[in-house]
Scaffold this motif. Structure first.
Motif, PDB file in Angstrom:
ATOM      1  N   ASP A  96       0.829  -1.206   0.000  1.00  0.00           N
ATOM      2  CA  ASP A  96       0.000   0.000   0.000  1.00  0.00           C
ATOM      3  C   ASP A  96       0.864   1.257   0.000  1.00  0.00           C
ATOM      4  O   ASP A  96       0.551   2.241  -0.677  1.00  0.00           O
ATOM      5  CB  ASP A  96      -0.919   0.010   1.218  1.00  0.00           C
ATOM      6  CG  ASP A  96      -2.122  -0.900   1.044  1.00  0.00           C
ATOM      7  OD1 ASP A  96      -2.462  -1.209  -0.112  1.00  0.00           O
ATOM      8  OD2 ASP A  96      -2.711  -1.306   2.054  1.00  0.00           O
ATOM      9  N   GLY A  99       2.239   1.747  -3.409  1.00  0.00           N
ATOM     10  CA  GLY A  99       1.157   2.190  -4.286  1.00  0.00           C
ATOM     11  C   GLY A  99       0.828   3.662  -4.099  1.00  0.00           C
ATOM     12  O   GLY A  99       0.611   4.386  -5.083  1.00  0.00           O
ATOM     13  N   ARG A 100       0.807   4.119  -2.850  1.00  0.00           N
ATOM     14  CA  ARG A 100       0.524   5.545  -2.591  1.00  0.00           C
ATOM     15  C   ARG A 100       1.607   6.423  -3.198  1.00  0.00           C
ATOM     16  O   ARG A 100       1.316   7.473  -3.780  1.00  0.00           O
ATOM     17  CB  ARG A 100       0.403   5.789  -1.092  1.00  0.00           C
ATOM     18  CG  ARG A 100      -0.858   5.222  -0.462  1.00  0.00           C
ATOM     19  CD  ARG A 100      -1.096   5.807   0.924  1.00  0.00           C
ATOM     20  NE  ARG A 100       0.018   5.526   1.819  1.00  0.00           N
ATOM     21  CZ  ARG A 100       0.135   4.425   2.559  1.00  0.00           C
ATOM     22  NH1 ARG A 100      -0.796   3.489   2.480  1.00  0.00           N
ATOM     23  NH2 ARG A 100       1.163   4.251   3.361  1.00  0.00           N
ATOM     24  N   ARG A 103       1.338   6.817  -7.035  1.00  0.00           N
ATOM     25  CA  ARG A 103       0.256   7.661  -7.553  1.00  0.00           C
ATOM     26  C   ARG A 103       0.765   9.007  -8.044  1.00  0.00           C
ATOM     27  O   ARG A 103       0.103   9.671  -8.853  1.00  0.00           O
ATOM     28  CB  ARG A 103      -0.813   7.872  -6.482  1.00  0.00           C
ATOM     29  CG  ARG A 103      -1.587   6.608  -6.135  1.00  0.00           C
ATOM     30  CD  ARG A 103      -2.484   6.812  -4.933  1.00  0.00           C
ATOM     31  NE  ARG A 103      -2.928   5.527  -4.391  1.00  0.00           N
ATOM     32  CZ  ARG A 103      -3.560   5.377  -3.224  1.00  0.00           C
ATOM     33  NH1 ARG A 103      -3.818   6.455  -2.490  1.00  0.00           N
ATOM     34  NH2 ARG A 103      -3.910   4.179  -2.809  1.00  0.00           N
ATOM     35  N   TYR A 104       1.907   9.432  -7.563  1.00  0.00           N
ATOM     36  CA  TYR A 104       2.465  10.730  -7.937  1.00  0.00           C
ATOM     37  C   TYR A 104       3.568  10.584  -8.981  1.00  0.00           C
ATOM     38  O   TYR A 104       4.415  11.464  -9.125  1.00  0.00           O
ATOM     39  CB  TYR A 104       2.974  11.447  -6.681  1.00  0.00           C
ATOM     40  CG  TYR A 104       1.877  11.598  -5.661  1.00  0.00           C
ATOM     41  CD1 TYR A 104       0.878  12.557  -5.823  1.00  0.00           C
ATOM     42  CD2 TYR A 104       1.789  10.743  -4.568  1.00  0.00           C
ATOM     43  CE1 TYR A 104      -0.167  12.670  -4.909  1.00  0.00           C
ATOM     44  CE2 TYR A 104       0.752  10.844  -3.648  1.00  0.00           C
ATOM     45  CZ  TYR A 104      -0.215  11.807  -3.830  1.00  0.00           C
ATOM     46  OH  TYR A 104      -1.247  11.909  -2.927  1.00  0.00           O
ATOM     47  N   ASP A 106       4.348   8.589 -13.127  1.00  0.00           N
ATOM     48  CA  ASP A 106       3.651   8.178 -14.342  1.00  0.00           C
ATOM     49  C   ASP A 106       3.819   6.697 -14.641  1.00  0.00           C
ATOM     50  O   ASP A 106       2.974   6.100 -15.318  1.00  0.00           O
ATOM     51  CB  ASP A 106       4.154   8.982 -15.544  1.00  0.00           C
ATOM     52  CG  ASP A 106       3.822  10.453 -15.410  1.00  0.00           C
ATOM     53  OD1 ASP A 106       2.645  10.770 -15.138  1.00  0.00           O
ATOM     54  OD2 ASP A 106       4.735  11.291 -15.578  1.00  0.00           O
ATOM     55  N   SER A 131      -2.753  -0.575  -6.289  1.00  0.00           N
ATOM     56  CA  SER A 131      -2.999   0.570  -5.392  1.00  0.00           C
ATOM     57  C   SER A 131      -2.642   1.918  -5.987  1.00  0.00           C
ATOM     58  O   SER A 131      -2.826   2.931  -5.325  1.00  0.00           O
ATOM     59  CB  SER A 131      -2.204   0.394  -4.085  1.00  0.00           C
ATOM     60  OG  SER A 131      -2.619  -0.762  -3.395  1.00  0.00           O
ATOM     61  N   SER A 132      -2.130   1.959  -7.219  1.00  0.00           N
ATOM     62  CA  SER A 132      -1.704   3.257  -7.753  1.00  0.00           C
ATOM     63  C   SER A 132      -2.481   3.699  -8.982  1.00  0.00           C
ATOM     64  O   SER A 132      -2.586   4.897  -9.246  1.00  0.00           O
ATOM     65  CB  SER A 132      -0.212   3.214  -8.108  1.00  0.00           C
ATOM     66  OG  SER A 132       0.012   2.534  -9.327  1.00  0.00           O
ATOM     67  N   GLY A 133      -3.000   2.754  -9.777  1.00  0.00           N
ATOM     68  CA  GLY A 133      -3.641   3.123 -11.032  1.00  0.00           C
ATOM     69  C   GLY A 133      -2.659   3.474 -12.127  1.00  0.00           C
ATOM     70  O   GLY A 133      -3.058   3.920 -13.210  1.00  0.00           O
ATOM     71  N   LYS A 134      -1.366   3.265 -11.866  1.00  0.00           N
ATOM     72  CA  LYS A 134      -0.338   3.603 -12.848  1.00  0.00           C
ATOM     73  C   LYS A 134       0.246   2.330 -13.468  1.00  0.00           C
ATOM     74  O   LYS A 134       0.192   1.256 -12.874  1.00  0.00           O
ATOM     75  CB  LYS A 134       0.776   4.425 -12.179  1.00  0.00           C
ATOM     76  CG  LYS A 134       0.290   5.728 -11.583  1.00  0.00           C
ATOM     77  CD  LYS A 134      -0.380   6.612 -12.619  1.00  0.00           C
ATOM     78  CE  LYS A 134      -1.035   7.837 -12.021  1.00  0.00           C
ATOM     79  NZ  LYS A 134      -0.074   8.801 -11.491  1.00  0.00           N
TER      80      LYS A 134
END
Length: 274
Positions: A96, A99-100, A103-104, A106, A131-134
Motif C-alpha cells: 500500500d 502504491g501511494r 500515484r504521484y 507516471d 494501489s496506484s492506477g499507474k
C-alpha cells in the motif's frame, strides 16, 4: 500518456543496476527519476526475543539510511533530476505504501535488481498494479528500459485491464513501427469479442495512427503465457503490453494465472496496467 516521472523501488540489499536503468531512461525521455528506498521490518517476536527484535529493527533503519546516502552519491552526476525518499515499513503495509507513492508518478520501473528480490518485488508489483492506477514497466535481465520500442505486441482479451493497459501505452503504440494485436483462442459473438475479434480495437487504434496487425492464435493445448512468449519471439517483439489481472482477498493480493506466469519469468520488457 506522457511519462514525465519514473519511479524506481530499491532496497538495502540491492545493487545499482535498476537505478542506472532508471536514470538512463529518464535522460532519454526527459523525465524525472523518483527513487523509493524500502526496508521491510522484521515481524514482531514470539516469546522472549523483544531485545533482539528491537536491535534488528535499529540495524534495518541504519541500513536504510546508508542505502539512501549511497543512492544519492551514485546518482549525483546524472543529468536527470532526482528525488530520493525512504520508508521503513511493516511487511503487511509495504504494498500500500509503494502504491501511494506511485500515484504521484507516471510509471513504475521494475528492473533486474528488484526482480531478483522475491519479497520486495512482490510488494512493489502489488502496490503499483493494485494501489496506484499507474502502469508498470518490467524489464528482465539482458534488456534496457525503452519507452520508444519499434515492435510492440498487445495481449488482447477485451477486458477492462487490457483496455487500461492500451490507454496507458498509447504514446508508445503511436510511436512504434508496428503493433501486433494478439488474441489467443478468441470467442466470436456478443458474449465474446465481437463478430470479428480484434477488429474493434484495430479500428480504435488506427484512428490514433497506430500501425496495426491482428493475430488470432490457437493455444494448441499450451497456456496463454506460453503462446504469448512464442509469438513474441516469432514477431521480434520489443515490448509486450498487457493487462495485469488479479484481486484482493483480505490483505493478500492474488495475481491471475497469465499475469503471474509472465511476471515470474518475463520473456521481454512488459508494460502492464490493472
Amino acid at each position: 500518456m506522457a511519462f514525465k516521472t519514473v519511479l524506481v523501488v530499491t532496497g538495502s540489499d540491492l545493487g545499482n543496476g535498476d537505478l542506472r536503468m532508471g536514470a538512463d531512461l529518464c535522460e532519454a525521455i526527459d523525465a524525472h527519476l523518483a527513487v523509493l528506498a524500502v526496508e521491510i521490518a522484521p515481524p514482531p517476536p514470539i516469546g522472549d526475543y523483544a531485545i533482539a527484535w528491537y536491535d534488528e529493527r535499529q540495524a534495518g533503519m541504519e541500513k536504510l539510511y546508508q542505502r539512501c546516502a549511497a543512492v544519492k552519491d551514485f546518482l549525483s552526476s546524472r543529468r536527470a533530476s532526482v528525488d530520493i525518499a525512504s520508508e521503513y515499513q511493516e511487511e503487511a503495509w509495504t504494498d500500500d505504501m509503494i502504491g501511494r507513492r506511485a500515484r504521484y508518478t507516471d510509471i513504475v520501473l521494475v528492473g533486474p535488481d528488484l526482480l531478483s528480490h522475491p519479497l520486495l518485488k512482490r510488494k512493489a508489483l502489488e502496490g503499483a498494479l493494485f494501489s496506484s492506477g499507474k502502469p508498470v514497466l518490467v524489464v528482465p535481465q539482458g534488456y534496457k528500459a525503452d519507452l520508444k520500442p519499434k515492435h510492440v505486441m498487445i495481449a488482447w482479451d477485451s477486458r477492462l485491464e487490457a483496455s487500461n493497459a492500451v490507454s496507458r501505452a498509447m504514446d508508445v503504440l503511436i510511436a512504434a513501427k508496428d503493433v501486433h494485436v494478439v488474441l489467443i483462442d478468441p470467442l466470436e459473438g456478443d458474449g465474446g469479442q465481437g463478430a470479428e475479434p480484434g477488429a474493434d480495437l484495430a479500428t480504435y487504434l488506427t484512428r490514433h495512427g497506430v500501425k496495426i496487425t491482428v493475430d488470432r492464435l490457437p493455444s494448441q493445448g499450451g497456456t496463454v503465457a506460453e503462446t504469448l512468449r512464442r509469438h513474441a519471439v516469432d514477431t521480434a517483439t520489443d515490448m509486450l503490453v498487457m493487462g495485469g489481472y488479479g484481486h484482493s482477498r483480505l490483505r493478500e493480493r492474488i495475481f491471475g494465472g497469465v499475469t503471474r506466469s509472465i511476471l515470474e519469468e518475463p520473456p521481454l520488457p512488459v508494460l502492464m496496467a490493472h
